[in-house]
Design a protein around this motif. Structure first.
Motif, PDB file in Angstrom:
ATOM      1  N   GLN A  89      -1.633  -8.403  15.471  1.00 34.46           N
ATOM      2  CA  GLN A  89      -1.641  -6.825  13.792  1.00 34.46           C
ATOM      3  C   GLN A  89      -0.905  -7.015  14.094  1.00 34.46           C
ATOM      4  O   GLN A  89      -0.009  -6.754  12.511  1.00 34.46           O
ATOM      5  N   ALA A  90       0.741  -7.719  14.570  1.00 32.40           N
ATOM      6  CA  ALA A  90       1.820  -7.251  13.752  1.00 32.40           C
ATOM      7  C   ALA A  90       1.647  -9.047  13.219  1.00 32.40           C
ATOM      8  O   ALA A  90       2.478  -8.366  12.479  1.00 32.40           O
ATOM      9  N   GLN A  91       1.552 -10.224  13.701  1.00 34.54           N
ATOM     10  CA  GLN A  91       1.486 -10.935  12.532  1.00 34.54           C
ATOM     11  C   GLN A  91       0.117 -10.013  11.397  1.00 34.54           C
ATOM     12  O   GLN A  91       1.045 -10.656   9.744  1.00 34.54           O
ATOM     13  N   VAL A  92      -0.310  -9.689  10.445  1.00 38.55           N
ATOM     14  CA  VAL A  92      -1.067  -9.389  10.158  1.00 38.55           C
ATOM     15  C   VAL A  92      -0.863  -8.070   9.297  1.00 38.55           C
ATOM     16  O   VAL A  92      -0.298  -8.829   7.696  1.00 38.55           O
ATOM     17  N   MET A  93       0.097  -7.341   9.990  1.00 38.36           N
ATOM     18  CA  MET A  93       1.093  -6.696   9.236  1.00 38.36           C
ATOM     19  C   MET A  93       2.331  -7.541   8.527  1.00 38.36           C
ATOM     20  O   MET A  93       2.607  -7.152   7.096  1.00 38.36           O
ATOM     21  N   LEU A  94       2.718  -8.128   9.074  1.00 37.61           N
ATOM     22  CA  LEU A  94       4.536  -9.107   8.477  1.00 37.61           C
ATOM     23  C   LEU A  94       3.345  -9.680   7.074  1.00 37.61           C
ATOM     24  O   LEU A  94       3.865  -9.814   5.949  1.00 37.61           O
ATOM     25  N   ASN A  95       2.460 -10.638   7.733  1.00 35.58           N
ATOM     26  CA  ASN A  95       1.986 -11.198   6.282  1.00 35.58           C
ATOM     27  C   ASN A  95       1.643 -10.450   4.981  1.00 35.58           C
ATOM     28  O   ASN A  95       2.074 -10.456   3.888  1.00 35.58           O
ATOM     29  N   PHE A  96       1.365  -9.628   5.427  1.00 38.69           N
ATOM     30  CA  PHE A  96       0.333  -8.921   3.870  1.00 38.69           C
ATOM     31  C   PHE A  96       1.732  -7.735   3.383  1.00 38.69           C
ATOM     32  O   PHE A  96       1.537  -7.515   2.763  1.00 38.69           O
ATOM     33  N   GLY A  97       2.628  -7.507   4.612  1.00 36.95           N
ATOM     34  CA  GLY A  97       4.328  -6.861   3.580  1.00 36.95           C
ATOM     35  C   GLY A  97       4.240  -8.243   3.042  1.00 36.95           C
ATOM     36  O   GLY A  97       5.088  -7.911   1.798  1.00 36.95           O
ATOM     37  N   PHE A  98       4.587  -9.113   3.187  1.00 35.21           N
ATOM     38  CA  PHE A  98       4.662 -10.060   2.652  1.00 35.21           C
ATOM     39  C   PHE A  98       4.416 -10.791   1.172  1.00 35.21           C
ATOM     40  O   PHE A  98       4.980 -11.139  -0.497  1.00 35.21           O
ATOM     41  N   ILE A  99       2.538 -10.557   0.658  1.00 34.69           N
ATOM     42  CA  ILE A  99       2.281 -10.595  -0.784  1.00 34.69           C
ATOM     43  C   ILE A  99       1.970  -9.157  -0.830  1.00 34.69           C
ATOM     44  O   ILE A  99       1.522  -9.217  -2.627  1.00 34.69           O
ATOM     45  N   ASN A 100       2.250  -8.251  -0.638  1.00 31.71           N
ATOM     46  CA  ASN A 100       1.353  -7.468  -0.899  1.00 31.71           C
ATOM     47  C   ASN A 100       2.311  -6.141  -2.227  1.00 31.71           C
ATOM     48  O   ASN A 100       1.668  -6.193  -2.552  1.00 31.71           O
ATOM     49  N   GLU A 101       3.329  -6.423  -2.274  1.00 30.24           N
ATOM     50  CA  GLU A 101       4.271  -6.440  -3.903  1.00 30.24           C
ATOM     51  C   GLU A 101       3.405  -7.160  -4.709  1.00 30.24           C
ATOM     52  O   GLU A 101       3.251  -6.780  -5.336  1.00 30.24           O
ATOM     53  N   LEU A 102       3.065  -8.480  -4.631  1.00 36.60           N
ATOM     54  CA  LEU A 102       2.123  -9.037  -5.814  1.00 36.60           C
ATOM     55  C   LEU A 102       0.974  -8.454  -5.612  1.00 36.60           C
ATOM     56  O   LEU A 102       0.470  -7.606  -7.051  1.00 36.60           O
ATOM     57  N   VAL A 103       0.132  -7.557  -4.568  1.00 34.60           N
ATOM     58  CA  VAL A 103      -1.172  -6.817  -4.616  1.00 34.60           C
ATOM     59  C   VAL A 103      -0.638  -5.872  -6.000  1.00 34.60           C
ATOM     60  O   VAL A 103      -1.554  -5.114  -6.259  1.00 34.60           O
ATOM     61  N   ASP A 104      -0.532  -5.190  -5.162  1.00 34.20           N
ATOM     62  CA  ASP A 104       0.217  -4.241  -6.198  1.00 34.20           C
ATOM     63  C   ASP A 104       1.162  -3.743  -7.710  1.00 34.20           C
ATOM     64  O   ASP A 104       0.334  -3.099  -8.670  1.00 34.20           O
ATOM     65  N   GLN A 105       1.182  -5.361  -7.892  1.00 36.78           N
ATOM     66  CA  GLN A 105       1.973  -5.173  -8.693  1.00 36.78           C
ATOM     67  C   GLN A 105       0.418  -5.450 -10.219  1.00 36.78           C
ATOM     68  O   GLN A 105       0.631  -5.554 -11.124  1.00 36.78           O
ATOM     69  N   MET A 106      -0.098  -5.578  -9.435  1.00 38.44           N
ATOM     70  CA  MET A 106      -2.129  -5.955 -10.398  1.00 38.44           C
ATOM     71  C   MET A 106      -1.926  -4.243 -11.560  1.00 38.44           C
ATOM     72  O   MET A 106      -1.910  -3.443 -10.506  1.00 38.44           O
ATOM     73  N   PRO A 107      -2.240  -4.837 -12.447  1.00 38.29           N
ATOM     74  CA  PRO A 107      -2.680  -3.463 -13.127  1.00 38.29           C
ATOM     75  C   PRO A 107      -3.928  -2.631 -12.468  1.00 38.29           C
ATOM     76  O   PRO A 107      -3.712  -1.341 -12.972  1.00 38.29           O
ATOM     77  N   ASN A 108      -5.042  -3.430 -12.431  1.00 38.32           N
ATOM     78  CA  ASN A 108      -6.295  -2.723 -12.670  1.00 38.32           C
ATOM     79  C   ASN A 108      -6.163  -2.514 -10.580  1.00 38.32           C
ATOM     80  O   ASN A 108      -6.009  -2.939  -9.859  1.00 38.32           O
ATOM     81  N   LEU A 109      -5.949  -1.452 -10.444  1.00 34.78           N
ATOM     82  CA  LEU A 109      -6.175  -0.282  -9.336  1.00 34.78           C
ATOM     83  C   LEU A 109      -7.504  -0.892  -8.178  1.00 34.78           C
ATOM     84  O   LEU A 109      -7.506  -1.082  -7.017  1.00 34.78           O
ATOM     85  N   ALA A 110      -8.328  -0.863  -8.895  1.00 29.79           N
ATOM     86  CA  ALA A 110      -9.992  -1.195  -8.156  1.00 29.79           C
ATOM     87  C   ALA A 110      -9.565  -2.871  -7.622  1.00 29.79           C
ATOM     88  O   ALA A 110     -10.203  -2.503  -6.736  1.00 29.79           O
ATOM     89  N   LEU A 111      -9.061  -3.361  -8.370  1.00 29.52           N
ATOM     90  CA  LEU A 111      -9.005  -4.685  -8.133  1.00 29.52           C
ATOM     91  C   LEU A 111      -8.017  -4.910  -6.915  1.00 29.52           C
ATOM     92  O   LEU A 111      -8.378  -5.345  -6.075  1.00 29.52           O
ATOM     93  N   ALA A 112      -7.525  -4.677  -6.756  1.00 27.03           N
ATOM     94  CA  ALA A 112      -6.670  -4.220  -5.445  1.00 27.03           C
ATOM     95  C   ALA A 112      -6.867  -4.131  -4.823  1.00 27.03           C
ATOM     96  O   ALA A 112      -7.132  -4.190  -3.760  1.00 27.03           O
ATOM     97  N   GLU A 113      -7.781  -3.165  -4.873  1.00 26.83           N
ATOM     98  CA  GLU A 113      -8.190  -2.032  -3.213  1.00 26.83           C
ATOM     99  C   GLU A 113      -9.184  -2.970  -2.813  1.00 26.83           C
ATOM    100  O   GLU A 113      -9.384  -2.967  -1.626  1.00 26.83           O
TER     101      GLU A 113
END
Length: 418
Positions: A378-402
């Motif tokens: 669980q800890a690895q998933v959270m740390l990994n996701f935090g590493f790339i989530n910044e780029l996911v958050d920058q997607m203009p289309n919220l539906a695609l990001a979700e």
């Protein structure tokens, strides 16, 4: 020359249509081309043994339903094993947008389409030349001046067992128009495809672009997205790739006009013995251009990632602002990352930067999260996701990001970390 490429040259002789003049040019280059080896710089870390002598006997089934993206209203163009599937594709088009199959182009559109075909994509791409020669299925997308197309166009390429497909998309976004295009490749079965798209973005026009290369396992894919930017045009591109036996994307952006802006974000997640290769080339040919490129990758088990990012500042491209950043996480001592950011600058009044990092998960952070009751996984998933989530958050289309986030979490959870 490989056995597969020899077969391609033979098959291409039977293709005869309105694109034949351009096909002949590409065939001439193919006949003189050498099959890439480890000594070929652009393919140094990406072996082509899987396709070199491959033989595809034809898809065993064409029954491949394509799921909609939850929460996203889109204009769908679906290709199953290389063939256009009208039943799964959208029929209604908003005013200002036209979509034509390659085989149905009108006489009025043939002139500009013929001039643009294979003009934005550089001729150095071997598999792009293959696509030039064999792509009889695909679409021409045209947006008239001042049209704001709010509904995204989703281009889906679905492949099943033993399929080989070569699709082509040509997009023209006229002056002061805007458009969103999603390129999506699906299918984990043994197959091979070359999916190439060319985008001509006119003065003051904007393109929101996504490419999801989420096929895996035995699938093989070599494709590219290529963009030409005119004066004050804007490009916002997001790419996400999973690895497979062979997965490569080539991206080319040419700043052909002044004050053009390009933002490119890319994510790749690899596991097992998967391979993913991303090559990008940014050509700043005119002054006052801006490029922001951020690429992040997570590589586990015995997988291999390749990134080659090149920014070329031409002599006349004064006042250019360009930045390239590649960050990677190694999840295993057997995983491999080959990264090569490049700057080639011939103008003297520019601001440019590039960098690359390769690291492992911080053990202190991992320990802290485990001490708070989380399992190591669980800890690895959270740390990994935090590493790339910044780029996911920058997607203009919220539906695609979700739609993307749970797929990324599921991918993390299955990664073999050693």
């Amino acid at each position: 020359m490989s056995e597969w490429l020899t077969t391609v040259l033979s098959r291409a002789q039977s293709v005869n249509d309105w694109l034949s003049p351009k096909r002949e040019q590409s065939l001439a280059l193919l006949r003189d081309a050498k099959w890439p080896t480890r000594k070929t710089e652009a393919w140094k870390y990406t072996p082509l043994r899987a396709v070199e002598n491959a033989q595809f006997t034809g898809a065993l089934t064409a029954d491949a339903p394509v799921a909609a993206i939850p929460g996203l209203q889109s204009i769908d163009l679906v290709f199953v094993n290389g063939c256009f599937d009208a039943a799964q594709s959208s029929q209604y088009l908003p005013q200002g947008l036209s979509i034509t199959q390659l085989s149905e182009v009108s006489e009025a559109d043939k002139a500009w389409a013929l001039a643009s075909f294979a003009a934005i994509k550089p001729s150095r791409h071997l598999f792009g030349l293959v696509n030039d020669a064999l792509a009889t299925e695909g679409a021409i997308i045209d947006v008239v001046a001042n049209a704001k197309i709010a509904t995204p166009i989703r281009i889906v390429n679905q492949l099943t067992e033993n399929a080989e497909a070569h699709n082509r998309v040509l997009v023209r976004v006229a002056e002061q128009a805007s458009l969103t295009v999603i390129e999506q490749t699906l299918g984990d079965a043994y197959s091979f495809n070359t999916c190439f798209a060319e985008y001509d973005i006119a003065d003051d026009a904007s393109l929101e672009h996504y490419r999801f290369a989420l096929q895996g396992d035995k699938s093989m894919s070599v494709g590219g997205s290529h963009f030409n930017l005119a004066n004050r045009s804007q490009l916002n591109s997001s790419m996400v790739g999973f690895g497979s036996s062979l997965s490569r994307i080539d991206v080319d952006v040419t700043h052909g006009g002044e004050h053009a802006f390009a933002k490119l974000n890319a994510i790749y997640l690899l596991d097992g013995e998967e391979l993913f290769d991303l090559h990008s080339t940014i050509e700043h040919a005119q002054p006052h251009g801006t490029t922001e490129e951020n690429v992040r990758g997570i590589v586990a088990d015995r997988a291999t990632a390749v990134f080659n990012g090149r920014i070329h500042i031409h002599r006349d491209a004064q006042k250019t602002l360009a930045e390239l950043n590649n960050r990677n996480l190694l999840m295993s001592n057997k995983a491999v990352i080959n990264t090569k950011p490049e700057l080639e600058i011939y103008a003297d009044d520019v601001r440019c930067a590039h960098g690359a990092t390769i690291a492992q998960i911080d053990k202190t952070s991992l320990y802290y999260m485990q001490s708070r009751g989380l399992s190591r996984a669980q800890a690895q998933v959270m740390l990994n996701f935090g590493f790339i989530n910044e780029l996911v958050d920058q997607m203009p289309n919220l539906a695609l990001a979700e739609w993307l986030r749970p797929q990324l979490r599921a991918r993390f959870a299955k990664m073999d970390v050693k």
